[in-house]
Motif scaffolding. Structure first.
Motif, PDB file in Angstrom:
ATOM      1  N   LYS A   1       0.838  -1.195   0.000  1.00 36.13           N
ATOM      2  CA  LYS A   1       0.000   0.000   0.000  1.00 36.13           C
ATOM      3  C   LYS A   1       0.872   1.243   0.000  1.00 36.13           C
ATOM      4  CE  LYS A   1      -3.148   2.675   2.910  1.00 36.13           C
ATOM      5  NZ  LYS A   1      -3.748   2.789   4.275  1.00 36.13           N
ATOM      6  N   ARG A   2       0.614   2.151  -0.913  1.00 36.63           N
ATOM      7  CA  ARG A   2       1.298   3.441  -0.965  1.00 36.63           C
ATOM      8  C   ARG A   2       0.250   4.542  -0.963  1.00 36.63           C
ATOM      9  NH1 ARG A   2       6.187   5.927  -4.634  1.00 36.63           N
ATOM     10  NH2 ARG A   2       7.351   4.583  -3.223  1.00 36.63           N
ATOM     11  N   ASP A   3       0.507   5.589  -0.201  1.00 34.72           N
ATOM     12  CA  ASP A   3      -0.415   6.718  -0.230  1.00 34.72           C
ATOM     13  C   ASP A   3       0.359   8.028  -0.252  1.00 34.72           C
ATOM     14  OD1 ASP A   3      -0.559   7.974   2.696  1.00 34.72           O
ATOM     15  OD2 ASP A   3      -0.479   5.810   2.929  1.00 34.72           O
ATOM     16  N   TYR A   4      -0.343   9.070  -0.678  1.00 30.38           N
ATOM     17  CA  TYR A   4       0.201  10.418  -0.826  1.00 30.38           C
ATOM     18  C   TYR A   4      -0.710  11.392  -0.089  1.00 30.38           C
ATOM     19  CZ  TYR A   4       2.945   8.397  -4.656  1.00 30.38           C
ATOM     20  OH  TYR A   4       3.801   7.624  -5.409  1.00 30.38           O
TER      21      TYR A   4
ATOM     22  N   GLY B   1      -4.079  11.819  -1.666  1.00 29.73           N
ATOM     23  CA  GLY B   1      -4.746  10.600  -2.079  1.00 29.73           C
ATOM     24  C   GLY B   1      -4.420  10.174  -3.491  1.00 29.73           C
ATOM     25  N   GLU B   2      -3.539  10.937  -4.146  1.00 36.05           N
ATOM     26  CA  GLU B   2      -3.103  10.579  -5.491  1.00 36.05           C
ATOM     27  C   GLU B   2      -1.671  11.025  -5.663  1.00 36.05           C
ATOM     28  OE1 GLU B   2      -4.536  14.138  -8.276  1.00 36.05           O
ATOM     29  OE2 GLU B   2      -6.209  13.147  -7.270  1.00 36.05           O
TER      30      GLU B   2
END
Length: 354
Positions: A340-343, A346-347
């Motif tokens: 899982k990767r997040d920013y 959210g994008e």
């Protein structure tokens, strides 16, 4: 009238209350960075690897090229890292990694053990790279000391903020943990001591313009312990010219005060901008045995922690360096070790977000 203790001098590190072991506030006025994100300044005369005394306004800490804290272990407690300026590059033994800063908070439940590094990349080559970092240590009860390690990221853009304005100025409360009236915090790791609302854990960072006022919510339980720590933007050092009125008692920068009752507390700033960090929670009421990066209940458990780390390295180190950093143009992100990767938004962000 609100019942408060006498003001106490904030130590280094500053003493915690209830389940909070202690806290630190790093303030470094780093210079421009080189293309490799190291300081564009001479390191001559510094005790590289143990440069902790803030010569010329900044420290290398345990870093030998880029400032920060290379790989080191934790077991049995939690770290809450609030970055109000600058960036942190995180890597750990679960394979997780992140770059965060500019108001973000990282919450790590170390549980049964994790090794991680916290490096301070100097991403700007054309201007200074100031860093402001709060790191707070939160104890875990015996039943959770050996839970799987986990971290969550509270991006600045998603962290709740309460603002109160009067004719004099604005008071802003950043809600890191603990409900503030009808404003809910972001959820901590699932095995965190703060995950149970009955533990009444809270961290609120108040930023006060001159003469601004804000009312801090009441504690939920009589046994909850709460302290207010008063400081200014640049350090936790004493400064009698900065004063904040907490529940009718004036407290100077570099001092703290404990609340003895459960009432709401009116906080009114004096003539200079100030910060107040509020920490609270129910005491765990278990024995505490601490040695360096391990916080357990008994000396035997501490010995086991050292043996486990020597044997397993808490999962091993999957990185090419003990002090890894990401490419300079890398925007804020979080990899959680499970794919899982997040920013922040959210994008995927762009390098221009630095």
């Amino acid at each position: 009238m609100v019942q408060l203790s006498s003001a106490f001098k904030i130590s280094r590190p500053w003493q915690g209350v209830g389940p909070w072991i202690f806290g630190t506030f790093h303030v470094d006025k780093y210079p421009e960075g080189k293309p490799d994100m190291s300081p564009n300044a001479s390191l001559a005369g510094r005790d590289i690897g143990m440069d902790m005394n803030n010569p010329s306004g900044w420290s290398m800490y345990h870093g030998d090229h880029i400032p920060g804290f290379p790989a080191h272990p934790h077991r049995g407690f939690e770290t809450v890292s609030i970055v109000t300026k600058g960036y942190i590059d995180h890597a750990d033994s679960t394979g997780a990694g992140a770059r965060y800063g500019k108001g973000d908070t990282q919450w790590v439940t170390a549980g049964k053990g994790v090794s991680h590094s916290e490096m301070f990349p100097l991403v700007h080559t054309d201007k200074g790279n100031p860093l402001e970092l709060y790191q707070l240590w939160l104890n875990l009860p015996a039943k959770n000391k050996l839970v799987p390690p986990e971290f969550v990221m509270f991006w600045d853009e998603k962290t709740p903020v309460v603002k109160k304005e009067n004719t004099h100025g604005c008071a802003k409360a950043t809600i890191v943990a603990g409900k503030w009236d009808n404003v809910d915090p972001l959820p901590p790791p699932k095995n965190s001591y703060a995950a149970d609302p009955n533990n009444d854990v809270a961290v609120w960072l108040l930023q006060l313009e001159p003469h601004a006022t804000i009312k801090v919510p009441a504690k939920n339980f009589p046994e909850t312990e709460r302290a207010f720590y008063v400081h200014h933007n640049n350090s936790m050092d004493p400064d009698p010219s900065i004063k904040v009125n907490i529940g009718g008692q004036w407290v100077e920068a570099g001092e703290g005060v404990r609340q003895e009752d459960t009432e709401r507390v009116t906080v009114t700033n004096g003539p200079k901008a100030a910060r107040v960090i509020v920490m609270q929670g129910k005491p765990i009421k278990e024995p505490v045995a601490q040695r360096g990066p391990f916080v357990m209940n008994t000396q035997a458990e501490l010995q086991q922690a050292f043996m486990d780390y020597q044997r397993t390295q808490f999962g091993g180190w999957k990185w090419d360096s003990q002090q890894p950093v990401y490419p300079r143009e890398t925007p804020r992100f979080a990899d959680h070790g499970d794919g899982k990767r997040d920013y922040p938004a959210g994008e995927k962000a762009t390098p221009q977000s630095l």
